[in-house]
Design a protein around this motif. Structure first.
Motif, PDB file in Angstrom:
ATOM      1  N   VAL A   1       6.403   9.292   3.959  1.00  0.00           N
ATOM      2  CA  VAL A   1       7.014   8.394   2.982  1.00  0.00           C
ATOM      3  C   VAL A   1       6.502   7.007   3.327  1.00  0.00           C
ATOM      4  CG1 VAL A   1       9.133   7.323   2.153  1.00  0.00           C
ATOM      5  CG2 VAL A   1       9.093   9.782   2.616  1.00  0.00           C
ATOM      6  N   MET A   2       5.807   6.429   2.385  1.00  0.00           N
ATOM      7  CA  MET A   2       5.204   5.110   2.603  1.00  0.00           C
ATOM      8  C   MET A   2       6.219   4.059   2.173  1.00  0.00           C
ATOM      9  SD  MET A   2       2.170   3.877   3.475  1.00  0.00           S
ATOM     10  CE  MET A   2       1.332   2.296   3.323  1.00  0.00           C
ATOM     11  N   LEU A   3       6.664   3.275   3.140  1.00  0.00           N
ATOM     12  CA  LEU A   3       7.645   2.223   2.871  1.00  0.00           C
ATOM     13  C   LEU A   3       6.875   0.914   2.796  1.00  0.00           C
ATOM     14  CD1 LEU A   3      10.174   3.447   5.589  1.00  0.00           C
ATOM     15  CD2 LEU A   3      10.400   3.786   3.114  1.00  0.00           C
TER      16      LEU A   3
ATOM     17  N   LEU B   1       5.181   8.749  -1.865  1.00  0.00           N
ATOM     18  CA  LEU B   1       4.763   9.814  -0.960  1.00  0.00           C
ATOM     19  C   LEU B   1       3.253   9.672  -0.790  1.00  0.00           C
ATOM     20  CD1 LEU B   1       5.616  12.397   0.628  1.00  0.00           C
ATOM     21  CD2 LEU B   1       4.840  13.698  -1.369  1.00  0.00           C
ATOM     22  N   HIS B   2       2.804   9.568   0.442  1.00  0.00           N
ATOM     23  CA  HIS B   2       1.374   9.407   0.724  1.00  0.00           C
ATOM     24  C   HIS B   2       0.868  10.537   1.591  1.00  0.00           C
ATOM     25  CE1 HIS B   2       0.495   4.816   0.120  1.00  0.00           C
ATOM     26  NE2 HIS B   2       0.997   5.370  -0.954  1.00  0.00           N
ATOM     27  N   GLU B   3      -0.433  10.715   1.496  1.00  0.00           N
ATOM     28  CA  GLU B   3      -1.098  11.655   2.401  1.00  0.00           C
ATOM     29  C   GLU B   3      -2.268  10.932   3.073  1.00  0.00           C
ATOM     30  OE1 GLU B   3      -2.763  16.132   2.013  1.00  0.00           O
ATOM     31  OE2 GLU B   3      -3.786  14.659   0.785  1.00  0.00           O
TER      32      GLU B   3
ATOM     33  N   CYS C   1      -1.554  -0.074   7.514  1.00  0.00           N
ATOM     34  CA  CYS C   1      -1.710   1.374   7.663  1.00  0.00           C
ATOM     35  C   CYS C   1      -0.637   1.863   8.618  1.00  0.00           C
ATOM     36  CB  CYS C   1      -3.109   1.624   8.202  1.00  0.00           C
ATOM     37  SG  CYS C   1      -3.454   3.235   8.903  1.00  0.00           S
ATOM     38  N   PRO C   2       0.447   2.447   8.127  1.00  0.00           N
ATOM     39  CA  PRO C   2       1.536   2.816   9.032  1.00  0.00           C
ATOM     40  C   PRO C   2       1.442   4.244   9.560  1.00  0.00           C
ATOM     41  CG  PRO C   2       2.275   3.055   6.790  1.00  0.00           C
ATOM     42  CD  PRO C   2       0.802   2.684   6.722  1.00  0.00           C
ATOM     43  N   ASP C   3       0.368   4.936   9.230  1.00  0.00           N
ATOM     44  CA  ASP C   3       0.312   6.350   9.623  1.00  0.00           C
ATOM     45  C   ASP C   3      -0.840   6.627  10.589  1.00  0.00           C
ATOM     46  OD1 ASP C   3       1.353   9.053   9.329  1.00  0.00           O
ATOM     47  OD2 ASP C   3      -0.546   9.490   8.344  1.00  0.00           O
TER      48      ASP C   3
HETATM   49 CU   LIG Z   1       0.594   5.564   3.320  1.00  0.00          CU
END
Ligand SMILES: [Cu+2]
Lengths: 148, 182
Positions: free
Chosen positions: A111-113, A75-77, B53-55
């Motif tokens: 959710v960091m995949l 889990l990332h922010e 960086c996927p976000d």
């Molecule tokens: Cu991330």
């Protein structure tokens, strides 16, 4: 205990998909935030977004995550550092209060995949397993949607 | 946060003049791009990203895609995503990244030799720092970068005339600014 957490945008697709497990208390929230994951190539990174509602009477903790498409899942922010840079940090043991939502959306929690084991393209789906201290295993399936 | 520096004036302030700069970069097809030479005569909408960086970074890319779509993919506006992670973002990786966004003409993703990229990023004041790094089961290191979140616009003389927060600026603002000069 195994909860199957089904998301609003998935309901329609589930109607035609009888192989899905439907036991357990399917908790469908009315949030407008859609559930989806980004397309990405094998070996690269993707992110999955959805909203989870803790319907238990007690606070819960997300202890770990895994997925069927990534070597590592966290889990990332996304956040802004003190000197104005954009960064990401892992959110370990994220607490979700009773009857509160864990909202995952671009620019915030995701959710960091990491290190995808295959290409993710539109039409594919990603299954994320959330391990909660109280709720146990919660399985979330999200469709892969175009990045724009 | 960098705000649009000029919203309604006809002569935008020149933030940086890159006219005399000379950098050899490489696009997603492995083709050499001489910057700014190859883009002279066009407006350039340039964002800074890395594919790990996927976000946040896809938000930057998506903003550029929206601007291109809204403008109707004009010939005189070049779109460029520059990777500040040239070690991992090879042309092949950038090509896959571009494909994930279904992009066509006048949209390049650029990488370079690390030394060249560092100099280029300095010249446009894009900063990065290694942040989170984790190891997977194979002992393989995965690192992430804290980075400037930026989209900028260059005029046909390769002068930077607008700068924005890349992920959070509404594409309409950038389109409005472009309309004041183009
Ligand atoms: Cu991330």
């Amino acid at each position: 205990m195994k909860n199957i957490f089904i998301l609003l945008p998935l309901i329609l697709s589930l109607l035609s998909c009888t192989s899905q497990k439907k036991e357990a208390s399917a908790s469908v929230n009315g949030s407008t935030s859609e559930a989806w994951a980004r397309p990405a190539a094998k070996g690269a990174m993707s992110a999955a977004y959805f909203t989870y509602t803790n319907t238990l009477d007690t606070a819960d903790t997300l202890s770990s995550l895994s997925s069927n498409v990534s070597m590592m899942t966290q889990l990332h922010e996304s956040y802004m550092t003190d000197d104005g840079l954009a960064g990401m940090r892992e959110m370990k043991n994220q607490v979700v209060e009773s009857n509160e939502q864990l909202v995952l959306e671009p620019g915030g929690l995701h959710v960091m995949l990491m290190r995808l084991t295959n290409d993710l393209a539109e039409g594919d789906s990603v299954t994320v397993t959330l391990n909660f201290a109280q709720a146990g295993e919660v399985v979330v399936t999200v469709p892969v949607k175009p990045a724009n | 946060m960098l705000l649009p520096l000029c919203i309604a004036c006809n002569q935008p302030k020149i933030i940086d003049d890159l006219n005399d700069a000379s950098f050899t970069l490489v696009n997603q097809e492995g083709e050499k791009i001489s910057f700014p030479e190859d883009y002279k005569g066009k407006y350039v909408v340039m964002g800074f990203i890395y594919t790990h960086c996927p976000d946040i970074c896809p938000l930057i890319t998506r903003n550029m895609v929206k601007i291109q779509e809204e403008l109707g993919s004009p010939e005189d506006v070049q779109f460029v995503g520059v990777s500040f992670d040239p070690g991992r973002d090879t042309p092949e990786v950038l090509k896959k990244y571009k494909n994930a966004f279904n992009l066509e003409e006048n949209f390049d993703f650029l990488t370079a030799d690390s030394t060249v990229m560092t100099a280029f990023l300095d010249s446009v004041r894009v900063r990065t720092q290694v942040s989170l790094s984790t190891e997977n089961e194979n002992g393989e290191k995965i690192y992430f970068l804290n980075h400037s979140d930026k989209i900028m616009v260059l005029d046909p003389k390769s002068r930077v005339i607008f700068e924005y927060g890349g992920s959070m600026t509404k594409p309409e603002y950038i389109i409005e600014d472009l309309a004041t000069v183009r």
